[in-house]
Design a protein around this motif. Structure first.
Motif, PDB file in Angstrom:
ATOM      1  N   TYR A  48       4.234  75.792  82.397  1.00 38.62           N
ATOM      2  CA  TYR A  48       4.759  75.282  81.135  1.00 38.62           C
ATOM      3  C   TYR A  48       5.932  76.125  80.638  1.00 38.62           C
ATOM      4  CZ  TYR A  48       0.779  72.121  80.804  1.00 38.62           C
ATOM      5  OH  TYR A  48      -0.141  71.139  81.027  1.00 38.62           O
ATOM      6  N   LYS A  49       5.862  77.432  80.856  1.00 38.00           N
ATOM      7  CA  LYS A  49       6.981  78.303  80.468  1.00 38.00           C
ATOM      8  C   LYS A  49       8.216  77.976  81.306  1.00 38.00           C
ATOM      9  CE  LYS A  49       4.127  82.116  78.901  1.00 38.00           C
ATOM     10  NZ  LYS A  49       3.694  83.488  79.158  1.00 38.00           N
ATOM     11  N   VAL A  50       8.032  77.824  82.615  1.00 40.49           N
ATOM     12  CA  VAL A  50       9.148  77.486  83.505  1.00 40.49           C
ATOM     13  C   VAL A  50       9.723  76.129  83.116  1.00 40.49           C
ATOM     14  CG1 VAL A  50       9.725  76.857  85.895  1.00 40.49           C
ATOM     15  CG2 VAL A  50       8.361  78.902  85.438  1.00 40.49           C
ATOM     16  N   LEU A  51       8.860  75.176  82.859  1.00 40.33           N
ATOM     17  CA  LEU A  51       9.300  73.831  82.503  1.00 40.33           C
ATOM     18  C   LEU A  51      10.129  73.831  81.222  1.00 40.33           C
ATOM     19  CD1 LEU A  51       9.050  70.931  83.524  1.00 40.33           C
ATOM     20  CD2 LEU A  51       6.940  70.724  82.216  1.00 40.33           C
ATOM     21  N   ASP A  52       9.715  74.650  80.242  1.00 38.20           N
ATOM     22  CA  ASP A  52      10.486  74.719  78.999  1.00 38.20           C
ATOM     23  C   ASP A  52      11.834  75.406  79.200  1.00 38.20           C
ATOM     24  OD1 ASP A  52       8.792  73.283  77.387  1.00 38.20           O
ATOM     25  OD2 ASP A  52       8.703  74.822  75.830  1.00 38.20           O
ATOM     26  N   ARG A  53      11.927  76.280  80.194  1.00 44.24           N
ATOM     27  CA  ARG A  53      13.232  76.876  80.506  1.00 44.24           C
ATOM     28  C   ARG A  53      14.118  75.884  81.263  1.00 44.24           C
ATOM     29  NH1 ARG A  53      10.480  81.695  82.704  1.00 44.24           N
ATOM     30  NH2 ARG A  53       9.736  82.751  80.857  1.00 44.24           N
ATOM     31  N   LEU A  54      13.514  75.114  82.163  1.00 43.68           N
ATOM     32  CA  LEU A  54      14.280  74.129  82.924  1.00 43.68           C
ATOM     33  C   LEU A  54      14.795  72.996  82.045  1.00 43.68           C
ATOM     34  CD1 LEU A  54      12.075  73.736  86.141  1.00 43.68           C
ATOM     35  CD2 LEU A  54      14.316  74.834  85.977  1.00 43.68           C
ATOM     36  N   ILE A  55      13.938  72.567  81.123  1.00 41.07           N
ATOM     37  CA  ILE A  55      14.294  71.459  80.223  1.00 41.07           C
ATOM     38  C   ILE A  55      14.020  71.905  78.786  1.00 41.07           C
ATOM     39  CG2 ILE A  55      13.898  69.030  79.654  1.00 41.07           C
ATOM     40  CD1 ILE A  55      12.711  68.750  82.522  1.00 41.07           C
ATOM     41  N   PRO A  56      14.977  72.630  78.202  1.00 45.43           N
ATOM     42  CA  PRO A  56      14.770  73.067  76.817  1.00 45.43           C
ATOM     43  C   PRO A  56      14.894  71.877  75.865  1.00 45.43           C
ATOM     44  CG  PRO A  56      16.932  73.759  77.612  1.00 45.43           C
ATOM     45  CD  PRO A  56      16.237  73.080  78.763  1.00 45.43           C
ATOM     46  N   GLY A  57      14.237  71.992  74.745  1.00 46.66           N
ATOM     47  CA  GLY A  57      14.343  70.938  73.739  1.00 46.66           C
ATOM     48  C   GLY A  57      13.030  70.205  73.551  1.00 46.66           C
ATOM     49  N   GLY A  58      12.966  69.480  72.457  1.00 47.52           N
ATOM     50  CA  GLY A  58      11.733  68.788  72.114  1.00 47.52           C
ATOM     51  C   GLY A  58      11.912  67.329  71.751  1.00 47.52           C
TER      52      GLY A  58
ATOM     53  N   PRO B 174       3.369  72.440  70.394  1.00 53.77           N
ATOM     54  CA  PRO B 174       4.158  73.632  70.720  1.00 53.77           C
ATOM     55  C   PRO B 174       3.676  74.254  72.042  1.00 53.77           C
ATOM     56  CG  PRO B 174       3.372  73.722  68.445  1.00 53.77           C
ATOM     57  CD  PRO B 174       2.690  72.554  69.113  1.00 53.77           C
ATOM     58  N   LEU B 175       4.592  74.918  72.727  1.00 48.33           N
ATOM     59  CA  LEU B 175       4.322  75.485  74.049  1.00 48.33           C
ATOM     60  C   LEU B 175       3.035  76.303  74.100  1.00 48.33           C
ATOM     61  CD1 LEU B 175       5.149  76.182  76.974  1.00 48.33           C
ATOM     62  CD2 LEU B 175       6.567  78.022  76.026  1.00 48.33           C
ATOM     63  N   HIS B 176       2.801  77.160  73.133  1.00 51.62           N
ATOM     64  CA  HIS B 176       1.647  78.052  73.200  1.00 51.62           C
ATOM     65  C   HIS B 176       0.304  77.348  72.991  1.00 51.62           C
ATOM     66  CE1 HIS B 176       3.255  78.203  69.105  1.00 51.62           C
ATOM     67  NE2 HIS B 176       2.028  78.412  68.697  1.00 51.62           N
ATOM     68  N   TYR B 177       0.307  76.075  72.600  1.00 51.96           N
ATOM     69  CA  TYR B 177      -0.947  75.323  72.471  1.00 51.96           C
ATOM     70  C   TYR B 177      -1.149  74.307  73.592  1.00 51.96           C
ATOM     71  CZ  TYR B 177      -1.165  77.130  67.705  1.00 51.96           C
ATOM     72  OH  TYR B 177      -1.213  77.949  66.614  1.00 51.96           O
ATOM     73  N   ARG B 178      -0.183  74.138  74.455  1.00 58.34           N
ATOM     74  CA  ARG B 178      -0.263  73.087  75.476  1.00 58.34           C
ATOM     75  C   ARG B 178      -1.423  73.278  76.439  1.00 58.34           C
ATOM     76  NH1 ARG B 178       6.153  72.635  76.383  1.00 58.34           N
ATOM     77  NH2 ARG B 178       6.542  71.639  74.370  1.00 58.34           N
ATOM     78  N   LEU B 179      -1.663  74.505  76.861  1.00 56.18           N
ATOM     79  CA  LEU B 179      -2.772  74.749  77.783  1.00 56.18           C
ATOM     80  C   LEU B 179      -4.106  74.398  77.133  1.00 56.18           C
ATOM     81  CD1 LEU B 179      -3.561  75.711  80.612  1.00 56.18           C
ATOM     82  CD2 LEU B 179      -3.689  78.031  79.685  1.00 56.18           C
ATOM     83  N   ALA B 180      -4.255  74.688  75.845  1.00 60.22           N
ATOM     84  CA  ALA B 180      -5.494  74.348  75.142  1.00 60.22           C
ATOM     85  C   ALA B 180      -5.689  72.831  75.095  1.00 60.22           C
ATOM     86  CB  ALA B 180      -5.489  74.929  73.729  1.00 60.22           C
ATOM     87  N   VAL B 181      -4.622  72.088  74.854  1.00 61.16           N
ATOM     88  CA  VAL B 181      -4.707  70.622  74.844  1.00 61.16           C
ATOM     89  C   VAL B 181      -5.131  70.122  76.219  1.00 61.16           C
ATOM     90  CG1 VAL B 181      -3.342  68.492  74.677  1.00 61.16           C
ATOM     91  CG2 VAL B 181      -3.071  70.288  72.959  1.00 61.16           C
TER      92      VAL B 181
END
Length: 177
Positions: free
Chosen positions: A71-81, A151-158
């Protein structure tokens, strides 16, 4: 939420802010424990230790670090929401990551369940495509919402909440003859 639930949620948020990597790994391990079954219904082939040790180990040692890191890599590859960004993330996740992850996860579970290399390979060949197709019934919609709303830091919990259902399917699949 009730007062106790709110306090627990705030404690989780504080821990996540202070130690994001550790909390995500523990979240994955906890998610896997919930989906592992119950002590009164052990796996007939592996007993209670097979249920209660295999799943948390795969969550803490494999799923948490791999998915959290992805998820961290993915957010760096495709920034934005934006909606388009979320769609791009979901397509990359489901088109690239999901097939690779499933191809690693299934043999890991087979190994933790004591399958020989030959039996594990045969099981992977038999089950992989069906599991991947089933993945596409559930995960694209979940991940689209996850990437857009969470948000990124909650994605794994979801993902771990939804994984209770998914891992029940994988467990059923793993125990088919």
């Amino acid at each position: 939420m009730r007062t106790g639930s709110m306090a627990l949620w705030r404690a989780y948020q504080r821990a996540l802010a202070a130690h994001p990597w550790k909390v995500q790994v523990l979240t994955a391990a906890g998610g896997e424990t919930r989906s592992a079954g119950t002590p009164d219904r052990p796996d007939p082939d592996h007993g209670i230790s097979g249920l209660w040790l295999c799943a948390p180990l795969s969550g803490a040692d494999f799923q948490g670090p791999v998915v959290g890191g992805w998820y961290k890599v993915l957010d760096r590859l495709i920034p934005g929401g934006t909606k388009v960004d979320a769609l791009k993330k979901m397509l990359l996740d489901q088109g690239g990551f999901a097939p690779c992850f499933l191809g690693c996860f299934l043999p890991l579970v087979g190994t933790l369940n004591g399958l020989s290399a030959q039996d594990n390979w045969a099981k992977l060949q038999r089950d992989y495509l069906d599991a991947l197709i089933t993945n596409y019934y559930l995960w694209p919609a979940v991940q689209l919402a996850n990437f857009y709303l969470v948000p990124l830091h909650y994605r794994l919990a979801v993902v771990q909440c939804v994984a209770v259902i998914w891992n029940s399917y994988l467990s059923w699949k793993a125990h088919q003859l």
